[in-house]
Scaffold this active site. Structure first.
Site, PDB file in Angstrom:
ATOM      1  N   HIS A 100     -22.913 -23.233  16.602  1.00  0.00           N
ATOM      2  CA  HIS A 100     -24.276 -23.445  16.067  1.00  0.00           C
ATOM      3  C   HIS A 100     -25.167 -22.222  16.304  1.00  0.00           C
ATOM      4  CE1 HIS A 100     -23.171 -27.781  16.013  1.00  0.00           C
ATOM      5  NE2 HIS A 100     -22.611 -27.486  17.168  1.00  0.00           N
ATOM      6  N   SER A 158     -34.129   4.217   5.947  1.00  0.00           N
ATOM      7  CA  SER A 158     -35.165   3.676   5.076  1.00  0.00           C
ATOM      8  C   SER A 158     -35.934   4.826   4.448  1.00  0.00           C
ATOM      9  CB  SER A 158     -36.119   2.799   5.898  1.00  0.00           C
ATOM     10  OG  SER A 158     -37.363   2.679   5.240  1.00  0.00           O
ATOM     11  N   LYS A 178     -35.673   3.400  10.935  1.00  0.00           N
ATOM     12  CA  LYS A 178     -34.686   2.375  10.571  1.00  0.00           C
ATOM     13  C   LYS A 178     -33.250   2.903  10.491  1.00  0.00           C
ATOM     14  CE  LYS A 178     -35.102  -1.352   9.606  1.00  0.00           C
ATOM     15  NZ  LYS A 178     -35.519  -1.982   8.359  1.00  0.00           N
ATOM     16  N   GLU A 212     -24.104  -5.883   4.824  1.00  0.00           N
ATOM     17  CA  GLU A 212     -24.930  -6.741   3.958  1.00  0.00           C
ATOM     18  C   GLU A 212     -24.358  -6.828   2.545  1.00  0.00           C
ATOM     19  OE1 GLU A 212     -29.428  -5.994   4.745  1.00  0.00           O
ATOM     20  OE2 GLU A 212     -28.329  -4.254   5.462  1.00  0.00           O
TER      21      GLU A 212
END
Ligand code: ARG
Length: 489
Positions: A178, A299, A305, A312
Site C-alpha cells: 500500500h 528544466s 531540476k 516517466e
C-alpha cells in the site's frame, strides 16, 4: 520515394504484354477506369508496410521455388524471376527503388518491379498466390524476427537488474505494501522481483513465436488452389515450423498480432511499474536513487531540476502499448471469415509497439545500469522500528504464543510507543514476554539477516533465488539462440 502522376490517370504499359505496368492496378482487367485518387490515398498502405520488404522478397522467392518444383514455372522462368526478386530486394535495401503512384503496398510494388525486370516470366510470380496469403506470410516472418529481437533486449535488461542486485550485496530498504513501510527487504530481492517478471515476458514471447510459426503460403485468397501447390515445402523453405491446416483460418487469423501486442503491452506494464518506482525513488522525498546525468533531463526554467524523464516516458508509453492492443482487438471482433481489408489495420499498431518498447528497453536499461542507489538513505528508512513489528510478533511465536495473541501484544506496544512517544525498542525491552535476545532485532539490518524461509526477503534464501534466476536466464538465452538460428537470423 518518387511521386508519379495522380491516381486517376491510366498510363499502363499496354504494349508490354503481361506486365502490370506502372499505371495499372493489380485488378485492372475487370475495371473500366482507374482508381480515384481518394481511394488510393485512403487504402494505400505502402507508407507503413514498406517495412515488410525483406520478408516479402523471402516469401516470394520461396513461392517461386515452390512453383518451379511442381512444374508451374520452367527453370528459365524461375531463374529470371528469382534474379529479378534479388535485384528488387537490393534496390529496396539500398534505397534505389523507385516507387510509382499505383504501388498501393510493398507487395504490389515488388511484383510490379519484378515484372518490369523479368518481363513475361514476372507475370507468373503471382500464380497460385493472393496478397492474402502473401501478406500473412511476410507479416508472420516479420513478427517472429521482431519478437526474438525484443526478447533479446529484455534479457539484456534482466541482466542489468541482476548485476545491480548482486552489486548491492546486503544493502536493504523498506519493503512496501500500500506504499506504506511494511518490512525491510534486501535491495537485491526487490530488483530481482522485477527481473522475474521480465523472465515471464521472455517466456511469453517464445510461446508466441512457437504458436505463430505457421506458413500461410499456398492458402491463396481463402481457398487454396486447384494448382498442385505444396505448402509444406514452402513452409520448410521459409523456416516455418509447419504449414497451415485451414486456408480460411490462416488468411484471416491475426491472433499472432494480438498476442504479440499483448505480450509487449504487459512488458510495458512491467517496465512502467519499475519506472514509477524510479520516479518515486529519485524524488527528494525518497532519495533512494541518484540518476546519472546522461540519463536524466533538466528544466528549461528551473535551474536546479534533474528529472527522471526516461522512467516517466516508459510509464507513459505503456498506455500507448495497451491502446495498440485494444485497438486491434476491436478491429478483429466483428470480422466474418475470411480476409477483410480491415486486417490491414494490424500492422501500424505492432510496428509502433515494437519500436517503442525497443527504445524504452535500451534507454531504461542504461538508466538503471548507471544509477547510484543511496543505500544509507534506504537503510535509514528501513531501520524505522515500526517496520520490525512483524518480526517482533514472530519472536513471540518462537516463545510459544499463538500468532494472533503475539500480533495483539506487539500492536498494543506500538500504539503505546506512538501515544507516549517512547521508542518501541524500550517498550519491547521492558516486556516480560520477550527474551533478552530480542535486542538484536533492533540492530541495523538484523531483520533481513534473520529471515530464512525459501523465496523470502532474507540474505540466505536470496542466494538460492539468484541461482534459480540465473539458470532461467541461461535457459532463455539458449532458447532464443535456437529460435534465431531456426529463423535464419
Ligand atoms: N496491404 C493489404 C494488407 O496489408 C494487402 C491486402 C489486400 N488484399 C485484398 N484482398 N484486397 O492487408
Amino acid at each position: 520515394m518518387t511521386v508519379g502522376n495522380n491516381g486517376r490517370s491510366n498510363n499502363g504499359r499496354a504494349d508490354d504484354p503481361g506486365a502490370t505496368g506502372t499505371g495499372e492496378t493489380l485488378w485492372h482487367g475487370r475495371f473500366e477506369g482507374g482508381p480515384a485518387q481518394a481511394l488510393m490515398a485512403f487504402t494505400a498502405s505502402l507508407h507503413f508496410d514498406a517495412k515488410l520488404a525483406a520478408q516479402d522478397i523471402r516469401g516470394s522467392m520461396a513461392h517461386v521455388r515452390g512453383l518451379a518444383r511442381v512444374g508451374l514455372l520452367t527453370e528459365a522462368e524461375s531463374d529470371a524471376i528469382l534474379a529479378a526478386l534479388e535485384q528488387t530486394g537490393n534496390e529496396l535495401a539500398d534505397g534505389n527503388f523507385v516507387f510509382v503512384d499505383r504501388d498501393e503496398d510493398i507487395h504490389t510494388a515488388i511484383e510490379r518491379r519484378v515484372t518490369e525486370i523479368a518481363g513475361p516470366a514476372g507475370a507468373k510470380l503471382h500464380t497460385g498466390r493472393s496478397r492474402n496469403d502473401q501478406v500473412a506470410t511476410a507479416f508472420r516472418l516479420w513478427v517472429k524476427e521482431a519478437l526474438i529481437a525484443t526478447a533479446g533486449l529484455v534479457l539484456d535488461f534482466q541482466t542489468v537488474l541482476v548485476v545491480k542486485a548482486k552489486q548491492s550485496g546486503d544493502a536493504y530498504m523498506p519493503g512496501y505494501t500500500h506504499l506504506q513501510r511494511a518490512q525491510p527487504v534486501p535491495l537485491a530481492h526487490h530488483l530481482a522481483a522485477h527481473a522475474w517478471a521480465l523472465g515471464r515476458d521472455i517466456d511469453r514471447m517464445i510461446d508466441a513465436v512457437n504458436r505463430l510459426d505457421v506458413s500461410p503460403l499456398g492458402a491463396g485468397a481463402l481457398a487454396g488452389s486447384s494448382l498442385p501447390l505444396d505448402p509444406a515445402a514452402t513452409a520448410a523453405d521459409l523456416g516455418f515450423a509447419r504449414p497451415f491446416a485451414n486456408s480460411l483460418d490462416v488468411t484471416s487469423d491475426r491472433d499472432f498480432v494480438a498476442e504479440a501486442l499483448f505480450v509487449l503491452a504487459l512488458l510495458g506494464v512491467h517496465l512502467s511499474r519499475l519506472g514509477e518506482e524510479f520516479v518515486l525513488w529519485s524524488s527528494q522525498e525518497f532519495g533512494f536513487v541518484t540518476l546519472d546525468d546522461g540519463y536524466a533531463t533538466g528544466s528549461s526554467m528551473m535551474p536546479q531540476k534533474k528529472n527522471p524523464d526516461i522512467a516517466e516516458l516508459t510509464r507513459g508509453k505503456s498506455g500507448r502499448l495497451i491502446g495498440n492492443l485494444t485497438g486491434l482487438l476491436v478491429t478483429l471482433k466483428g470480422l466474418p471469415l475470411a480476409y477483410n481489408r480491415d486486417l490491414q489495420e494490424d500492422k501500424e499498431a505492432l510496428f509502433d509497439s515494437v519500436e517503442q518498447i525497443n527504445l524504452a528497453l535500451v534507454a531504461f536499461g542504461g538508466m538503471v545500469e548507471s544509477a547510484q542507489f543511496n543505500i544509507e538513505t534506504m537503510a535509514e528508512a528501513a531501520d524505522d522500528q515500526a517496520s520490525l513489528a512483524t518480526d517482533l510478533a514472530e519472536i513471540l511465536v518462537e516463545q510459544g504464543l499463538p500468532f494472533r495473541e503475539a500480533h495483539a501484544v506487539v500492536g498494543g506496544l506500538f500504539r503505546d510507543s506512538l501515544t507516549r512517544g517512547v521508542p518501541l525498542s524500550d517498550l519491547v525491552g521492558g516486556h516480560p514476554a520477550f527474551p533478552d535476545s530480542v535486542a538484536f532485532l533492533f540492530a541495523p539490518g538484523a531483520a533481513v539477516s534473520r529471515r530464512v524461509s525459501p523465496g523470502g526477503a532474507g540474505l540466505g534464501p536470496m542466494a538460492d533465488q539468484f541461482g534459480q534466476l540465473e539458470a532461467e536466464m541461461d535457459r532463455s538465452g539458449s532458447r532464443l539462440r535456437t529460435l534465431a538460428a531456426a529463423a535464419g537470423l
